[in-house]
Design a protein around this motif. Structure first.
Motif, PDB file in Angstrom:
ATOM      1  N   LEU B  16       0.820  -1.198   0.000  1.00 33.12           N
ATOM      2  CA  LEU B  16       0.000   0.000   0.000  1.00 33.12           C
ATOM      3  C   LEU B  16       0.864   1.262   0.000  1.00 33.12           C
ATOM      4  O   LEU B  16       2.089   1.203   0.121  1.00 33.12           O
ATOM      5  CB  LEU B  16      -0.934  -0.004   1.209  1.00 33.12           C
ATOM      6  CG  LEU B  16      -1.819  -1.244   1.352  1.00 33.12           C
ATOM      7  CD1 LEU B  16      -2.807  -1.069   2.499  1.00 33.12           C
ATOM      8  CD2 LEU B  16      -2.568  -1.539   0.060  1.00 33.12           C
ATOM      9  N   GLU B  17       0.183   2.374  -0.115  1.00 35.10           N
ATOM     10  CA  GLU B  17       0.865   3.653  -0.313  1.00 35.10           C
ATOM     11  C   GLU B  17       1.893   3.966   0.771  1.00 35.10           C
ATOM     12  O   GLU B  17       3.002   4.411   0.481  1.00 35.10           O
ATOM     13  CB  GLU B  17      -0.180   4.772  -0.386  1.00 35.10           C
ATOM     14  CG  GLU B  17       0.406   6.149  -0.633  1.00 35.10           C
ATOM     15  CD  GLU B  17      -0.679   7.205  -0.667  1.00 35.10           C
ATOM     16  OE1 GLU B  17      -1.853   6.874  -0.434  1.00 35.10           O
ATOM     17  OE2 GLU B  17      -0.339   8.376  -0.913  1.00 35.10           O
ATOM     18  N   MET B  18       1.530   3.722   2.017  1.00 35.34           N
ATOM     19  CA  MET B  18       2.437   4.054   3.122  1.00 35.34           C
ATOM     20  C   MET B  18       3.477   2.967   3.375  1.00 35.34           C
ATOM     21  O   MET B  18       4.294   3.087   4.273  1.00 35.34           O
ATOM     22  CB  MET B  18       1.635   4.288   4.405  1.00 35.34           C
ATOM     23  CG  MET B  18       0.824   5.575   4.427  1.00 35.34           C
ATOM     24  SD  MET B  18       1.881   7.054   4.477  1.00 35.34           S
ATOM     25  CE  MET B  18       2.673   6.876   6.066  1.00 35.34           C
ATOM     26  N   HIS B  20       2.579  -0.317   3.913  1.00 34.88           N
ATOM     27  CA  HIS B  20       1.981  -1.498   4.528  1.00 34.88           C
ATOM     28  C   HIS B  20       1.952  -2.653   3.525  1.00 34.88           C
ATOM     29  O   HIS B  20       1.803  -2.431   2.321  1.00 34.88           O
ATOM     30  CB  HIS B  20       0.543  -1.211   4.982  1.00 34.88           C
ATOM     31  CG  HIS B  20       0.463  -0.226   6.096  1.00 34.88           C
ATOM     32  ND1 HIS B  20       0.456   1.128   5.882  1.00 34.88           N
ATOM     33  CD2 HIS B  20       0.394  -0.394   7.436  1.00 34.88           C
ATOM     34  CE1 HIS B  20       0.379   1.754   7.045  1.00 34.88           C
ATOM     35  NE2 HIS B  20       0.349   0.864   8.000  1.00 34.88           N
ATOM     36  N   GLN B  22      -0.125  -6.063   2.835  1.00 33.13           N
ATOM     37  CA  GLN B  22      -1.259  -6.919   3.155  1.00 33.13           C
ATOM     38  C   GLN B  22      -1.020  -8.302   2.558  1.00 33.13           C
ATOM     39  O   GLN B  22      -0.709  -8.425   1.370  1.00 33.13           O
ATOM     40  CB  GLN B  22      -2.561  -6.329   2.622  1.00 33.13           C
ATOM     41  CG  GLN B  22      -2.953  -5.035   3.316  1.00 33.13           C
ATOM     42  CD  GLN B  22      -4.291  -4.498   2.902  1.00 33.13           C
ATOM     43  OE1 GLN B  22      -4.879  -3.694   3.613  1.00 33.13           O
ATOM     44  NE2 GLN B  22      -4.796  -4.915   1.764  1.00 33.13           N
ATOM     45  N   ARG B  24      -2.372 -12.297   2.034  1.00 30.41           N
ATOM     46  CA  ARG B  24      -3.497 -13.244   2.086  1.00 30.41           C
ATOM     47  C   ARG B  24      -2.973 -14.657   1.879  1.00 30.41           C
ATOM     48  O   ARG B  24      -2.231 -14.919   0.937  1.00 30.41           O
ATOM     49  CB  ARG B  24      -4.533 -12.923   1.010  1.00 30.41           C
ATOM     50  CG  ARG B  24      -5.798 -13.774   1.148  1.00 30.41           C
ATOM     51  CD  ARG B  24      -6.868 -13.337   0.179  1.00 30.41           C
ATOM     52  NE  ARG B  24      -6.603 -13.806  -1.177  1.00 30.41           N
ATOM     53  CZ  ARG B  24      -7.413 -13.619  -2.207  1.00 30.41           C
ATOM     54  NH1 ARG B  24      -8.544 -12.948  -2.035  1.00 30.41           N
ATOM     55  NH2 ARG B  24      -7.115 -14.073  -3.404  1.00 30.41           N
ATOM     56  N   TRP B  43      -3.448 -10.948   7.118  1.00 31.04           N
ATOM     57  CA  TRP B  43      -2.827 -10.070   8.092  1.00 31.04           C
ATOM     58  C   TRP B  43      -2.179  -8.907   7.340  1.00 31.04           C
ATOM     59  O   TRP B  43      -2.014  -8.954   6.122  1.00 31.04           O
ATOM     60  CB  TRP B  43      -1.807 -10.812   8.951  1.00 31.04           C
ATOM     61  CG  TRP B  43      -0.659 -11.438   8.229  1.00 31.04           C
ATOM     62  CD1 TRP B  43       0.575 -10.891   8.013  1.00 31.04           C
ATOM     63  CD2 TRP B  43      -0.632 -12.733   7.614  1.00 31.04           C
ATOM     64  NE1 TRP B  43       1.362 -11.775   7.314  1.00 31.04           N
ATOM     65  CE2 TRP B  43       0.650 -12.916   7.067  1.00 31.04           C
ATOM     66  CE3 TRP B  43      -1.567 -13.771   7.483  1.00 31.04           C
ATOM     67  CZ2 TRP B  43       1.019 -14.075   6.383  1.00 31.04           C
ATOM     68  CZ3 TRP B  43      -1.199 -14.930   6.804  1.00 31.04           C
ATOM     69  CH2 TRP B  43       0.082 -15.068   6.270  1.00 31.04           C
ATOM     70  N   SER B  44      -1.865  -7.903   8.095  1.00 32.75           N
ATOM     71  CA  SER B  44      -1.268  -6.704   7.524  1.00 32.75           C
ATOM     72  C   SER B  44      -0.015  -6.353   8.312  1.00 32.75           C
ATOM     73  O   SER B  44       0.001  -6.432   9.537  1.00 32.75           O
ATOM     74  CB  SER B  44      -2.280  -5.548   7.584  1.00 32.75           C
ATOM     75  OG  SER B  44      -1.667  -4.328   7.238  1.00 32.75           O
ATOM     76  N   LEU B  45       1.023  -5.973   7.602  1.00 33.96           N
ATOM     77  CA  LEU B  45       2.291  -5.612   8.242  1.00 33.96           C
ATOM     78  C   LEU B  45       2.558  -4.129   8.023  1.00 33.96           C
ATOM     79  O   LEU B  45       2.393  -3.613   6.907  1.00 33.96           O
ATOM     80  CB  LEU B  45       3.437  -6.433   7.650  1.00 33.96           C
ATOM     81  CG  LEU B  45       3.321  -7.958   7.815  1.00 33.96           C
ATOM     82  CD1 LEU B  45       4.359  -8.669   6.944  1.00 33.96           C
ATOM     83  CD2 LEU B  45       3.492  -8.355   9.272  1.00 33.96           C
ATOM     84  N   SER B  46       2.961  -3.467   9.088  1.00 34.42           N
ATOM     85  CA  SER B  46       3.316  -2.050   8.984  1.00 34.42           C
ATOM     86  C   SER B  46       4.814  -1.912   8.750  1.00 34.42           C
ATOM     87  O   SER B  46       5.592  -2.787   9.143  1.00 34.42           O
ATOM     88  CB  SER B  46       2.931  -1.325  10.280  1.00 34.42           C
ATOM     89  OG  SER B  46       1.544  -1.379  10.488  1.00 34.42           O
ATOM     90  N   ASP B  49       7.787  -3.567  10.948  1.00 29.33           N
ATOM     91  CA  ASP B  49       7.342  -4.703  11.766  1.00 29.33           C
ATOM     92  C   ASP B  49       8.360  -5.843  11.727  1.00 29.33           C
ATOM     93  O   ASP B  49       9.124  -5.984  10.758  1.00 29.33           O
ATOM     94  CB  ASP B  49       5.982  -5.232  11.262  1.00 29.33           C
ATOM     95  CG  ASP B  49       4.814  -4.466  11.851  1.00 29.33           C
ATOM     96  OD1 ASP B  49       5.061  -3.552  12.663  1.00 29.33           O
ATOM     97  OD2 ASP B  49       3.658  -4.770  11.487  1.00 29.33           O
ATOM     98  N   TYR B  74       6.271   6.470   8.200  1.00 29.44           N
ATOM     99  CA  TYR B  74       5.159   5.804   8.877  1.00 29.44           C
ATOM    100  C   TYR B  74       5.177   6.104  10.366  1.00 29.44           C
ATOM    101  O   TYR B  74       4.147   6.432  10.961  1.00 29.44           O
ATOM    102  CB  TYR B  74       5.232   4.303   8.630  1.00 29.44           C
ATOM    103  CG  TYR B  74       4.243   3.525   9.487  1.00 29.44           C
ATOM    104  CD1 TYR B  74       2.874   3.619   9.247  1.00 29.44           C
ATOM    105  CD2 TYR B  74       4.677   2.733  10.543  1.00 29.44           C
ATOM    106  CE1 TYR B  74       1.964   2.939  10.037  1.00 29.44           C
ATOM    107  CE2 TYR B  74       3.775   2.047  11.338  1.00 29.44           C
ATOM    108  CZ  TYR B  74       2.426   2.159  11.073  1.00 29.44           C
ATOM    109  OH  TYR B  74       1.530   1.489  11.871  1.00 29.44           O
ATOM    110  N   MET B  77       3.960   9.499  11.081  1.00 29.24           N
ATOM    111  CA  MET B  77       2.517   9.648  10.937  1.00 29.24           C
ATOM    112  C   MET B  77       1.788   9.105  12.172  1.00 29.24           C
ATOM    113  O   MET B  77       0.839   9.710  12.664  1.00 29.24           O
ATOM    114  CB  MET B  77       2.041   8.905   9.693  1.00 29.24           C
ATOM    115  CG  MET B  77       0.583   9.147   9.356  1.00 29.24           C
ATOM    116  SD  MET B  77      -0.108   7.781   8.436  1.00 29.24           S
ATOM    117  CE  MET B  77       0.095   6.469   9.595  1.00 29.24           C
TER     118      MET B  77
END
Lengths: 301, 85
Positions: B16-18, B20, B22, B24, B43-46, B49, B74, B77
């Motif tokens: 994703l833009e920032m 992250h 995702q 599956r 799950w999603s990873l920042s 992480d 990140y 933010m």
């Protein structure tokens, strides 16, 4: 006489075999039967045509794999792939439109029957690009990202595209908003449903140890999708339906608060005296803490 | 005697833009190689992480995506939001 085919005219002119339909219509049982025909051959180098009212209605191309419906209007078709084409009605400048092809091509809108390697997929092509297909299980499936269903809304300023629906599981865990920590669990259960950009995530989590190594405010992490990035805009929330065995806090109720662009939700509560919401801390978790709740939020996608 | 098996694959990784990521995972149950059912786990990873235990493909994408600038942006933010509360 029933059972006897009377052909009163056979004409062989310009490689054309004509059977007078008037003779066939005279069949006394009302059914026209040509008998057992095993092969109709147009002859080497010739297309095969069926005419109606004196005009070509169906043509089988000399490539032996293309069937063209309609009178010839000067259009063209791709002879490299098997298919059924419909002739354009009038303009000779237009190309013929394939209706069904064995494979996709680079320009046209048509249906295509996938090869055996794709489990007999039925594919829908638009202007040369595959858009949708029916998969081997019979489900209509978008091909590529961003495709969806556009509703002609009566109440919205612009129509919205419903371009995602998915269900599944996720693994919730306690953690800190600062440094991440770890804990053991009796069980961790999470389910989600995503409709468009809206995520509904439910969970049931029970710790069997305290949360060690974590700092900051208590969060639940592991959300299935990243939260939308609209900073300071409302992106979501949630409710805790059941909780027990926390220490150091006496909340009336617990709800969730989410940061934008995060993948976690805070545990917040009102304590009956403070005028602002209170945040639970990582050291509130005990070896028996259990929470059951739901989280709603807008996903980044 | 039929053979039942569980087949898990990472079938979608989204950046994703920032920054992250995702992830599956598709879990399928098969009988003699024929799929009986399937479900997703996500799950999603920042950025920044811990990647311990993640699929090698996810690790590779994370290492390529999570530059120090991405991680700093990140974290800034998140800090900005927390300071507003």
């Amino acid at each position: 006489m029933a059972g006897i085919l009377i052909v009163d005219q056979i004409q062989n002119s310009s490689n054309t075999l004509l059977i007078n339909s008037g003779a066939l219509a005279a069949n006394t049982v009302g059914t026209t039967q040509l008998g057992s025909i095993t092969n109709i051959n147009s002859g080497f180098g010739n297309a095969m045509t069926l005419q109606a009212n004196g005009t070509t209605a169906i043509t089988v191309d000399t490539n032996q794999r293309t069937i063209v419906a309609g009178a010839t209007n000067g259009g063209s078709y791709d002879s490299t792939s098997s298919g059924i084409y419909f002739q354009k009605q009038t303009s000779s400048a237009e190309v013929n439109v394939p209706f069904i092809r064995s494979e996709g091509d680079s320009t046209t809108t048509h249906l295509a029957l996938g090869p055996s390697s794709t489990s007999g997929q039925l594919r829908f092509y638009q202007n040369g690009s595959q858009r949708w297909y029916i998969n081997g299980s019979g489900n209509l499936t978008a091909y590529g990202s961003g495709l969806g269903i556009t509703f002609n809304n009566a109440s919205a300023l612009t129509n919205s595209i419903l371009n995602d629906y998915e269900t599944g599981t996720w693994t919730p865990r306690f953690d800190g908003s600062g440094t991440s920590g770890s804990a053991s669990y009796s069980f961790q259960s999470g389910f989600y449903t995503k409709i468009g950009n809206m995520v509904y995530a439910s969970y049931d989590i029970a710790a069997s140890s305290t949360l060690s190594g974590a700092t900051g405010q208590l969060c639940i992490r592991g959300l299935p999708f990243t939260v939308a990035s609209n900073t300071y805009d409302p992106v979501g929330g949630g409710n805790v339906g059941y909780f027990n065995s926390f220490t150091g806090v006496t909340p009336y109720t617990i709800t969730h608060y989410l940061d934008a662009s995060g993948n976690y939700a805070y545990f917040v509560y009102g304590n009956g005296s403070a005028s602002t919401v209170q945040y639970m801390a990582v050291n509130n978790v005990t070896t028996n803490s259990r929470v059951i709740g739901v989280i709603f939020y807008r996903a980044a996608f | 005697m039929s053979t039942l098996a569980k087949v898990s694959i990472i079938d979608k990784i989204e950046v994703l833009e920032m920054g992250h990521i995702q992830v599956r995972q598709r879990n399928a149950v098969t009988e003699d190689g024929v799929e009986l059912s399937a479900s997703y786990h996500r799950w999603s990873l920042s950025p920044g992480d811990d990647l311990t235990g993640q699929d090698p493909k996810v690790v590779a994408i994370a290492n390529a995506t999570w530059t120090s600038e991405v991680i700093s942006a990140y974290q800034a933010m998140v800090a900005a939001q927390q300071s507003q509360r």
